[in-house]
Design an enzyme around this catalytic site. Structure first.
Site, PDB file in Angstrom:
ATOM      1  N   ASP A 151      -4.827  33.471   9.718  1.00 53.64           N
ATOM      2  CA  ASP A 151      -5.649  33.089  10.858  1.00 53.64           C
ATOM      3  C   ASP A 151      -6.954  33.890  10.846  1.00 53.64           C
ATOM      4  O   ASP A 151      -7.404  34.323   9.772  1.00 53.64           O
ATOM      5  CB  ASP A 151      -4.832  33.307  12.150  1.00 53.64           C
ATOM      6  N   HIS A 220      -8.704  33.507  18.189  1.00 54.52           N
ATOM      7  CA  HIS A 220      -7.656  32.558  17.780  1.00 54.52           C
ATOM      8  C   HIS A 220      -6.448  33.252  17.148  1.00 54.52           C
ATOM      9  O   HIS A 220      -5.294  32.976  17.489  1.00 54.52           O
ATOM     10  CB  HIS A 220      -8.285  31.551  16.809  1.00 54.52           C
ATOM     11  N   SER A 557      -2.745  24.375  17.316  1.00 52.26           N
ATOM     12  CA  SER A 557      -2.782  25.799  16.963  1.00 52.26           C
ATOM     13  C   SER A 557      -1.905  26.619  17.880  1.00 52.26           C
ATOM     14  O   SER A 557      -1.368  27.648  17.471  1.00 52.26           O
ATOM     15  CB  SER A 557      -4.210  26.343  17.099  1.00 52.26           C
TER      16      SER A 557
END
Ligand SMILES: *[C@@H]1O[C@H](CO)[C@@H](O)[C@H](O)[C@H]1NC(C)=O
Ligand SMILES: *[C@@H]1O[C@H](CO)[C@@H](O)[C@H](O)[C@H]1NC(C)=O
Ligand SMILES: *[C@@H]1O[C@H](CO)[C@@H](O)[C@H](O)[C@H]1NC(C)=O
Ligand SMILES: *[C@@H]1O[C@H](CO)[C@@H](O)[C@H](O)[C@H]1NC(C)=O
Ligand SMILES: *[C@@H]1O[C@H](CO)[C@@H](O)[C@H](O)[C@H]1NC(C)=O
Ligand SMILES: *[C@@H]1O[C@H](CO)[C@@H](O)[C@H](O)[C@H]1NC(C)=O
Length: 777
Positions: A151, A220, A557
């Site tokens: 990620d 994220h 996600s």
């Protein structure tokens, strides 16, 4: 000699691409995939150097000299994945692809993170809904299982990654904390690595200090990692909303971060060359579960770094969980469709962030928001943005609250009504605020209809649906002195119906191998609160200076790491289960009804199908006790590849002791926990499956929910198991029913219509469900 120093290497590459390559010969970064290594355990440095040398020798036979090969190679994949990434001309790549030892040669492509944009939503605790406490306790909160993600890196200071209450690092861990002065590790965050050479090769950017760190500057990676396995954090909230204890699915699991995603260039941020290197190292390091919330367009399995990496991971018993993508609701958009991955769609939770809009005419409209309350409890003057326009601005631009269209003398002190569309929702809030508005009502345009999103606007605000938006504008036009109020946002639980599928969640059918139904499962992916990076703002916009430790985001996600967290628990509970057995347990115990006991819906309020939700919504406590599983071995994956046309020569790239079965297996017989018949039935089709008992002794009977117009016969329809581990096979025969017209074969093209049903094995206690999808016309 190869220099291990990355900056020297990058300099070399730049120098060569600037001065040594003639202008007409365009070199691009490619991946040359050679299959597997057959290292014995405890591979030595010398063995690894031999691999690198073999890659140099291989490439030099095409480029003419070892020096050229050394200059070209970006990465050697040495441990599990065999292959390399290198700068090549198109003709060189084409020549190399002809070598029978080569499985595939493909461009180092960019992938995207599967998040819709941030400034999202807010909720209390995503885990309350699924009441997984008993699985939690039995699985010791995922203790000592190692969950990693690929990620944007990690924000190590987040409380979610505190090692409070954790014992020593599991001795099997072989990973490192790369650049630990920049990203310190502890007993919770036990490893970090970053991979940037593929990114630099593609973009041509120069290396700098921020690219030499696994620190998350985007939010994220911290969000997804903490959703999977964040520690308990009491009092977590977003601007005071949704206050509660944040926690991941496996709160006591250890986590590791493999940073492969960097600031986007032309919409791409995570590159195949880096992704493959990260997989190779994660397998080596001893990761148990890999959570991967990114992807690209669906492509062939071995022309996709993520699919290749996942294949090697699963071969080594690492479970790989991937997001399905955010390209829905268009059919055929699902990505990450390899049969060795767990592919996750996204659906809603039963909570809303309600902020009511109250108008002077008595109307009270239910909007949504994450922003702060108005300063005073009183009615404020209202103005619509078209009336508030500057003299030189058009009505069309002003009503959208675009930059430089609003006249502050008209807006000051009022609540401004803006129309959704064209510019970012949070940017409209910024423009309203700059013009002096005290609040904003964001009215949906016709296109966005009923989809309202709780954003962390920079001023008090609420977003209302299309019909309510029309009412707001109509009221303002109807009176000389319109007034209104926006209530403070409030998290409301138990909203119905829930879950329903997010419209953004990518949909099947699977365009790569339509015989495999994808996605596999759905999990919460809308308004998910989890840890965030304090290097960026909740809106991810430069004008926003706020920094918060927790934020809400939406996307597949976010649903992917929910499943990763549950996988972590199952891994702790059943360390010897294969990745396929774990996937089967999750799929066959999923739920297809919502909290109104009706079939789960799509965002458009029609019934959802397995192309959206796969087997259904994850039910962790049931997954702990599935009764039977549809298992798969590495050899079965190889047989699957043979059936797709990967021949014996290529099989040898993976293993020296496996022959392609002759004849090849029928793809319908691949032991997947769902059944998909992608060609319109003209006669009957028989599908073989095999189930393994993982529960008590018992007798299971088959029950079928027929797809419309299809007869389904299960043979045998009773299976008796006496021991754990016992396996039994059965056949399912599907036939068009009654008048052939109902299911008439179309001569050409993709089927236009599908019918859906299910098979349900039960011993009275366990229900082992598999969806059935049949092309109908
Ligand atoms: C990004 O896109 C632009 C315009 O299409 C193109 O000129 C540029 O080369 C691209 N950059 C990279 C690194 O691919
Ligand atoms: C490093 O490079 C990246 C990518 O170009 C850029 O986004 C970032 O701002 C740079 N950081 C520094 C410290 O220069
Ligand atoms: C959140 O809840 C905790 C414990 O109930 C409390 O101490 C804290 O003040 C609350 N925070 C907010 C912002 O409401
Ligand atoms: C819009 O929201 C209101 C609640 O304020 C609701 O009553 C109405 O049904 C919604 N409109 C549509 C088209 O769903
Ligand atoms: C396997 O396929 C490759 C390329 O498709 C071909 O060159 C090779 O001869 C094939 N091998 C066998 C044993 O059929
Ligand atoms: C599966 O079968 C059992 C009985 O055999 C039934 O109670 C259950 O509702 C069925 N479940 C589904 C989802 O069809």
């Amino acid at each position: 000699m190869w220099s291990p120093n990355p900056s020297t290497l990058i300099m070399l590459l730049l120098v060569f691409s600037l001065f040594q390559v003639p202008a007409f010969a365009i070199r691009k970064s490619y991946i040359v995939y050679l299959g597997s290594h057959s290292h014995a355990p405890g591979v030595s440095k010398v063995d690894l150097q031999l691999v690198t040398d073999s890659h140099y020798n291989f490439l030099s036979s095409y480029l003419g000299s070892k020096a050229k090969a050394i200059d070209s190679i970006i990465y050697s994949y040495k441990r599990h994945i065999n292959g390399f990434a290198a700068f090549l001309e198109e003709e060189e790549a084409a020549e190399i692809a002809k070598n029978p030892k080569v499985v595939s040669v493909f461009l180092n492509k960019g992938r995207k993170l599967h998040t819709t944009h941030s400034w999202d939503f807010m909720l209390l605790e995503e885990n309350d809904k699924v009441k997984r406490s008993s699985l939690w306790e039995r699985a010791r909160f995922g203790e000592d299982t190692i969950i990693a993600n690929l990620d944007t890196g990690v924000w190590p200071e987040s409380q979610s990654f505190s090692d409070k209450g954790l014992g020593p690092i599991p001795s099997k861990w072989k990973g490192i904390c790369q650049n630990s002065h920049s990203v310190p590790c502890n007993k919770k965050l036990i490893g970090t690595r970053y991979f940037n050479k593929g990114y630099l090769a593609y973009t041509g950017l120069k290396l700098n200090s921020s690219l030499n760190s696994a620190r998350d500057t985007e939010g994220h990676g911290s969000h997804t990692l903490s959703t999977a396995a964040g520690n308990f954090v009491p009092g977590a909230n977003v601007f005071g909303l949704g206050n509660g204890t944040a926690k991941g699915g496996s709160p006591k699991a250890r986590v590791a971060s493999y940073k492969v995603c960097w600031p986007p260039v032309n919409g791409s941020e995570c590159f195949d060359a880096d992704i493959m290197k990260a997989f190779d190292m994660a397998i080596h390091d001893g990761v148990d579960v890999l959570s991967v919330s990114l992807g690209g367009d669906p492509v062939d399995y071995f022309e996709d770094g993520l699919s290749i990496g996942a294949f090697h991971a699963v071969k080594n018993d690492v479970v790989v969980v991937c997001s399905a993508g955010n390209s829905g609701p268009t059919p055929g958009t699902v990505s990450n469709v390899s049969p060795w991955m767990i592919t996750v769609g996204a659906s809603t939770l039963d909570r809303e962030f309600q902020a009511f809009v109250e108008l002077g005419n008595g109307l009270r409209l239910k909007g949504t928001s994450l922003s702060k309350a108005l300063p005073k409890s009183k009615l404020y003057p209202l103005i619509s943005a078209d009336e508030a326009r500057k003299s030189d601005a058009s009505v069309k631009d002003a009503i959208l609250c675009k930059k430089d269209t609003l006249d502050p003398t008209k807006v000051k002190g009022k609540i401004l009504a803006c129309l959704r569309g064209e510019t970012a929702r949070v940017d409209k809030g910024e423009q309203a605020s700059l013009a002096g508005a005290v609040g904003m009502i964001l009215c949906n345009d016709k296109l966005s209809g009923n989809e309202i999103i709780a954003d962390a606007h920079v001023l008090p605000a609420s977003q209302v649906n299309y019909t309510d938006g029309v009412a707001v504008f109509a009221y303002i036009k109807s009176t000389a002195n319109p007034v209104g109020f926006i209530t403070a946002p409030n998290a409301k639980l138990g909203t119905k119906p829930a879950p329903f599928m997010a419209s953004f969640s990518s949909r099947g059918p699977n365009t790569v191998t339509p015989e495999i139904l994808k996605p596999d499962i759905t999990a919460p992916g809308v308004n998910i609160i989890a840890a965030y990076s304090e290097a960026t703002s909740p809106t991810d916009e430069p004008f926003d200076n706020r920094r918060i430790p927790f934020n809400t985001e939406s996307g597949t996600s976010m649903s992917c790491p929910h499943v990763s967290g549950v996988v972590g628990l199952l891994k702790t509970l059943y360390p010897n289960w294969s990745p396929a057995a774990i996937r089967s347990a999750i799929m066959t115990t999923a739920r297809t009804r919502d909290n109104t006991q009706n079939p789960m819906l799509d965002a458009s309020y029609v019934e959802s199908t397995p192309f959206a939700h796969g087997s259904g919504h994850i039910r962790p406590n049931r997954a702990m006790d599935p009764g039977l599983v549809y298992d798969l071995t590495t050899n079965e994956y190889l047989d699957f590849l043979c059936a797709l046309g990967y021949n014996q020569t290529l099989m040898e790239a993976f293993t020296s002791n496996r022959e392609c079965p002759k004849p090849a297996i029928n793809l319908h017989d691949f032991n997947y926990p769902s059944i998909s018949i992608p060609k319109v039935l003209s006669g009957s089709v028989t599908v073989t499956r095999r189930v393994k008992n993982v529960g008590p002794a018992g007798t299971y009977a088959a029950r079928v929910v027929k797809p419309a117009g299809v007869s389904v016969c299960v043979e045998p329809n009773v299976l008796k198991f006496e021991n754990i581990g016992e396996e039994k096979s059965f056949k399912v025969t599907l036939k068009p029913e009654g008048s052939r017209k109902a299911l008439q074969a179309k001569k050409s093209g993709v089927p236009k219509r599908y019918v859906f049903g299910g098979l349900n094995w039960s011993d009275g206690k366990h229900y082992v469900r598999t969806p059935i999808v049949v092309a109908a016309a």
